[in-house]
Motif scaffolding. Structure first.
Motif, PDB file in Angstrom:
ATOM      1  N   GLY A  94      52.512  37.841  33.496  1.00 44.84           N
ATOM      2  CA  GLY A  94      52.093  36.475  33.762  1.00 44.84           C
ATOM      3  C   GLY A  94      51.318  36.313  35.047  1.00 44.84           C
ATOM      4  N   GLY A  95      51.318  37.361  35.882  1.00 47.94           N
ATOM      5  CA  GLY A  95      50.672  37.263  37.181  1.00 47.94           C
ATOM      6  C   GLY A  95      49.199  36.971  37.112  1.00 47.94           C
ATOM      7  N   SER A  96      48.538  37.370  36.047  1.00 44.86           N
ATOM      8  CA  SER A  96      47.097  37.184  35.932  1.00 44.86           C
ATOM      9  C   SER A  96      46.714  35.715  35.943  1.00 44.86           C
ATOM     10  CB  SER A  96      46.581  37.847  34.655  1.00 44.86           C
ATOM     11  OG  SER A  96      45.191  37.667  34.514  1.00 44.86           O
ATOM     12  N   ALA A  97      47.529  34.862  35.324  1.00 48.82           N
ATOM     13  CA  ALA A  97      47.227  33.428  35.280  1.00 48.82           C
ATOM     14  C   ALA A  97      47.856  32.668  36.438  1.00 48.82           C
ATOM     15  CB  ALA A  97      47.707  32.825  33.963  1.00 48.82           C
ATOM     16  N   LEU A  98      48.991  33.139  36.929  1.00 51.43           N
ATOM     17  CA  LEU A  98      49.716  32.405  37.962  1.00 51.43           C
ATOM     18  C   LEU A  98      49.028  32.465  39.320  1.00 51.43           C
ATOM     19  CD1 LEU A  98      53.305  33.622  37.003  1.00 51.43           C
ATOM     20  CD2 LEU A  98      52.373  31.329  36.673  1.00 51.43           C
ATOM     21  N   MET A  99      48.233  33.505  39.565  1.00 54.91           N
ATOM     22  CA  MET A  99      47.577  33.710  40.856  1.00 54.91           C
ATOM     23  C   MET A  99      46.118  34.063  40.593  1.00 54.91           C
ATOM     24  SD  MET A  99      48.508  36.599  43.764  1.00 54.91           S
ATOM     25  CE  MET A  99      47.952  37.999  42.730  1.00 54.91           C
ATOM     26  N   VAL A 100      45.214  33.134  40.868  1.00 52.00           N
ATOM     27  CA  VAL A 100      43.803  33.388  40.604  1.00 52.00           C
ATOM     28  C   VAL A 100      42.974  33.081  41.845  1.00 52.00           C
ATOM     29  CG1 VAL A 100      44.023  32.913  38.133  1.00 52.00           C
ATOM     30  CG2 VAL A 100      43.352  31.073  39.687  1.00 52.00           C
ATOM     31  N   ALA A 101      41.883  33.794  41.969  1.00 55.85           N
ATOM     32  CA  ALA A 101      40.946  33.571  43.077  1.00 55.85           C
ATOM     33  C   ALA A 101      39.548  33.883  42.563  1.00 55.85           C
ATOM     34  CB  ALA A 101      41.292  34.459  44.274  1.00 55.85           C
ATOM     35  N   PRO A 102      38.808  32.874  42.110  1.00 57.17           N
ATOM     36  CA  PRO A 102      37.458  33.132  41.586  1.00 57.17           C
ATOM     37  C   PRO A 102      36.587  33.828  42.626  1.00 57.17           C
ATOM     38  CG  PRO A 102      38.159  30.893  41.073  1.00 57.17           C
ATOM     39  CD  PRO A 102      39.176  31.457  42.024  1.00 57.17           C
ATOM     40  N   ALA A 103      35.701  34.694  42.151  1.00 57.37           N
ATOM     41  CA  ALA A 103      34.758  35.366  43.045  1.00 57.37           C
ATOM     42  C   ALA A 103      33.885  34.329  43.741  1.00 57.37           C
ATOM     43  CB  ALA A 103      33.895  36.340  42.245  1.00 57.37           C
ATOM     44  N   PRO A 104      33.358  34.660  44.918  1.00 49.62           N
ATOM     45  CA  PRO A 104      32.496  33.718  45.637  1.00 49.62           C
ATOM     46  C   PRO A 104      31.367  33.202  44.739  1.00 49.62           C
ATOM     47  CG  PRO A 104      33.020  35.591  47.030  1.00 49.62           C
ATOM     48  CD  PRO A 104      33.560  35.912  45.675  1.00 49.62           C
ATOM     49  N   GLY A 105      31.156  31.888  44.774  1.00 44.83           N
ATOM     50  CA  GLY A 105      30.110  31.271  43.966  1.00 44.83           C
ATOM     51  C   GLY A 105      30.590  30.771  42.621  1.00 44.83           C
ATOM     52  N   LEU A 106      31.827  31.137  42.254  1.00 39.85           N
ATOM     53  CA  LEU A 106      32.375  30.704  40.970  1.00 39.85           C
ATOM     54  C   LEU A 106      33.499  29.699  41.190  1.00 39.85           C
ATOM     55  CD1 LEU A 106      32.628  34.095  39.029  1.00 39.85           C
ATOM     56  CD2 LEU A 106      30.738  32.449  39.083  1.00 39.85           C
ATOM     57  N   THR A 107      33.737  28.871  40.203  1.00 41.74           N
ATOM     58  CA  THR A 107      34.814  27.889  40.248  1.00 41.74           C
ATOM     59  C   THR A 107      35.859  28.219  39.195  1.00 41.74           C
ATOM     60  OG1 THR A 107      33.825  26.409  38.610  1.00 41.74           O
ATOM     61  CG2 THR A 107      33.148  26.129  40.925  1.00 41.74           C
ATOM     62  N   LEU A 108      36.992  27.565  39.310  1.00 39.56           N
ATOM     63  CA  LEU A 108      38.036  27.728  38.301  1.00 39.56           C
ATOM     64  C   LEU A 108      37.544  27.253  36.935  1.00 39.56           C
ATOM     65  CD1 LEU A 108      40.966  28.667  38.028  1.00 39.56           C
ATOM     66  CD2 LEU A 108      41.688  26.312  38.425  1.00 39.56           C
TER      67      LEU A 108
END
Length: 421
Positions: A127-141
């Protein structure tokens, strides 16, 4: 071997769950293989992420020789709990939202400006993939959500989807190690992935990525998906430079479906059962999985008690409007074929997290009598099966396995116990 087949199957199922207990696995590892002592003025930072983050963090705090400088647990709202000595926050699952992004930002903040003397302990579960996210610079959620929706409808396998996801993230595909550099990183990992590919568990925050941005772009173009991407994502994948080297972390698997199968095998043999080769890849459609289970049962020796043990994660093709789950439907399909299997037997299929589909059951436990018992209760087992209503069918025969949430998840296990009549 005086215990009933029913009770033995439940005992083995519980054995599989106990072996996957996240807290026990962390305690056992840290007790036998403690972390290296801190050097100089080094600090220890502990980050737990996943559905089992809280029990894993609790065990680490109780086992480590000294309190860490910082401890952060990121989990889903259902598993949130107060934890002395640690900050506990939540993200969203299975679809990440702004809480997931806030969790990712908090983790990155803790990893800033570390030194070679510092030590990071990661506790990773499903579940960690969805619980903790940080889009790359220039991208949004929003960009990432649009890509994820497209990927889920694309028919791509999980590894190819993860290749693309990793290249849109600051944390996935070794990103956490890159953010923590030059500190040393140790990861204790509870696998919910069949085959235990560490790159797929929580999208591999502490392991090398599956490929580069160029690889992801080529895959999307080859699959005819490139022009469906948001413009920002196309720009990011087109302009990404050479991949940054991922520092080597110590990645240690402390629990998995295979480990649970081995624990069941050891217990079954101690109880006097013969256990042929473990079948650790029971995947695919439940109809095919049931055929495979029955084929293994037919080929097993008939003159002695045999325990056939399976692990994996099947899928259900939904054609009806009923309620159930993959384990319940698999059990019901095995019960349907009971006439073709001689001897005295039981079959259990259950999810190690205690939940199967949108129901309160973990799975089902069937016998040669189950199919007839459903009919005797006034239900039509064939019609219920065709409507994907395995819950109602098994409930009619008192064949549901209900154990409540277990606090862990290493996919599913199946047990077929068979002895001469």
């Amino acid at each position: 071997m005086t215990q009933s087949l029913h009770d033995t199957a439940l005992e083995l199922f519980r054995c599989a769950i106990d072996r996957a207990d996240p807290a026990a696995a962390v305690r056992a590892h840290l007790a036998t293989q403690p972390l290296a002592p801190l050097e100089g003025e080094g600090r220890r930072i502990v980050i737990a992420v996943g559905k089992a983050a809280v029990p894993m963090m609790r065990a680490a705090l109780a086992t480590l020789p000294e309190a860490p400088a910082t401890a952060l647990a990121i989990t889903n709202p259902e598993n949130q709990a107060d934890l002395a000595g640690a900050e506990v926050i939540t993200g969203a699952h299975p679809v990440p939202d702004q809480t997931s992004a806030a969790a990712g930002a908090r983790a990155l903040d803790l990893l800033k400006n570390l030194s070679p003397q510092d030590q990071v302990l990661m506790l990773i579960s499903g579940g960690g993939s969805a619980l903790m996210v940080a889009p790359a610079p220039g991208l949004t959620l929003t960009d990432k959500a649009a890509v994820n929706e497209m990927l889920l409808a694309s028919g791509l396998d999980i590894n190819r989807m993860n290749l693309i996801r990793q290249n849109l993230s600051q944390l996935k595909g070794g990103g956490l190690c890159r953010a923590a550099a030059p500190a040393r990183v140790t990861a204790l990992i509870l696998s919910d992935v069949i085959g235990d590919d560490l790159r797929a568990i929580a999208s591999g925050p502490t392991v090398d990525p599956l490929g580069t941005a160029q690889d992801a772009r080529a895959l999307l173009q080859d699959q005819g998906l490139w022009r469906t991407l948001p413009d920002t994502v196309q720009t990011h994948l087109s302009e990404a430079g050479a991949a940054h080297e991922t520092p080597v972390a110590q990645n240690i698997l402390i629990g998995s479906n295979r480990f649970s199968l081995e624990a069941m095998r050891d217990r079954a043999e101690a109880l006097g059962w013969q256990v042929p080769e473990l079948i650790a890849d029971l995947t695919g459609d439940v109809t095919e999985a049931a055929t495979r289970v029955l084929a293994a049962a037919h080929s097993a020796p008939m003159d002695r008690p045999v325990a056939l043990l399976f692990g994996g994660e099947t899928t259900v093709r939904l054609t009806g409007t009923g309620r159930g789950g993959r384990n319940q439907e698999l059990a019901l399909r095995v019960a349907q074929a009971a006439d073709g299997l001689d001897g005295d037997w039981v079959f259990l299929s259950g999810g190690t997290d205690g939940r199967d589909g949108p129901t309160d059951a973990a799975g089902g436990l069937v016998t040669p009598q189950t199919w007839a018992e459903i009919a005797q209760a006034g239900a039509d087992p064939e019609a219920l099966l065709n409507n994907n209503d395995s819950y109602a069918a098994l409930q009619a025969a008192d064949a549901l396995v209900s154990i409540g949430g277990t606090g862990t998840n290493v996919a599913d296990v199946q047990i077929l116990l068979r002895r001469p009549a």
